[in-house]
Design a protein around this motif. Structure first.
Motif: not given
Length: 354
Positions: A238-243, A304-305, A262-266, A156-159
């Motif tokens: 940024y793909g890490g945020v989506l994953c 992004l967490g 980030g992964a959009g999480a704490d 999953v690629p990023g920005s």
């Protein structure tokens, strides 16, 4: 079905998901009035994030979107009923016709650079599960023999990734497949509208949230078609945020966050997944210098967490060498070797925390 193309109305309609919440199991934090140091530190991180976002937003205000090249809507694809050699060959042939139509349209409208890029994708030696040339482009390409694979990596690629910059994603996927060897397949999943690298959107989870349903549907279909295969989700930048946002309940063995802000999480527990969560960052990657904080504002969320490399996040850290942000899947790199080991169910080098 395995078909990542989304209708325009689905892409244009924001569907934000709430930020996941979770804890690390650590002891309860004393009241804020007894901890002035940490509070000041958190406020500073939030201020840095807001200032960084503002600095990025200014130069791109009013900027044109060069990736918006005309392309026809791809024809609907029937569900892929089986991952056999014959059924996959039929899917690849159907998708090739959509690629050829996009190349013709780009050439007819004077977009010769896009036409050349897409024309190369129509080579019969290349295998696409889906393709959509509109609005920067969507493409899901297979490297290796998916029908015979017992280990599958979904990249999953990023920005900043689109059809005009697709070469980096393709090259890394090809090198990873070679590192996996026989029995290993790689799927390059450009199934969403990525944010521009230099933009406010790259500092918010909005684009990731929009893409969550498509990624989850693809991984579920892949697991259905290949129930005996070991599937890993590899998430760059940024793909890490989506994953992270798509992670809860996904039937994958590993979630690998590399070069991710980030992964959009704490923390990893908030991903609500049974998969092993891995993280790595090269010492030359500029992402390591970004502030890590989340600020919820009336108009949305900035940040992004938690940093996936932080002990507070709780991922398994592995060595990635001294490469930069685009070097993780470079030939001969430590990161490539370690990621291939993870996809194969083996322990990578330099694991420092679990």
């Amino acid at each position: 079905m395995i078909d990542t193309a989304q209708p325009p109305e689905a892409r244009d309609r924001p569907a934000p998901l709430p930020l996941p919440h979770g804890g690390t199991g650590a002891r309860r934090v004393p009241p804020a009035r007894l901890r002035p140091g940490p509070i000041r530190s958190r406020l500073r991180r939030m201020l840095l994030t807001a200032l960084f976002a503002a600095a990025l937003a200014v130069p791109v205000t009013g900027a044109a979107r060069p990736e918006a090249v005309p392309a026809p809507a791809p024809p609907p694809l029937p569900p892929l009923r089986a991952a056999t050699t014959a059924s996959l060959a039929e899917r690849y042939a159907s998708t090739r016709r959509a690629v050829e139509a996009a190349a013709w349209t780009a050439a007819a409208t004077g977009r010769q650079w896009r036409a050349a890029m897409v024309r190369a994708m129509a080579d019969p030696a290349r295998h696409f599960l889906s393709f959509d040339g509109r609005d920067g482009g969507r493409a899901v390409e297979v490297f290796g023999d998916l029908a015979a694979a017992d280990r599958i990596a979904v990249v999953v690629p990023g920005s900043g990734t689109g059809l005009d910059t697709y070469g980096l994603l393709r090259g890394g996927s090809m090198r990873l497949q070679r590192a996996l060897g026989e029995g290993g397949a790689v799927v390059a999943w450009l199934g969403y509208r990525t944010p521009s690298t230099v933009s406010l959107e790259a500092l918010t989870p909005g684009r990731a949230d929009e893409a969550v349903p498509a990624l989850r549907a693809f991984v579920r279909d892949l697991a259905r078609l290949k129930p005996a295969a070991r599937i890993s989700l590899l998430c760059h930048s940024y793909g890490g945020v989506l994953c992270g946002r798509a992670a809860p309940g996904l039937a994958v063995a590993d979630i690998v966050l590399y070069g991710s802000p980030g992964a959009g999480a704490d923390d990893a527990a908030a991903l609500r997944t049974r998969a092993a969560v891995w993280a790595a960052r090269g010492t030359g990657d500029w992402v390591g210098h970004l502030p890590h904080a989340t600020m919820r504002l009336p108009f949305g969320t900035i940040g992004l967490g938690e940093d996936p490399m932080s002990p507070r996040f709780g991922a398994r850290i592995f060595a990635a060498g001294d490469g930069g942000h685009s070097d993780y899947l470079r030939d001969g790199s430590l990161a490539l070797a370690n990621i291939a080991l993870i996809v194969s169910g083996r322990t990578p080098a330099g694991v420092s925390r679990d």
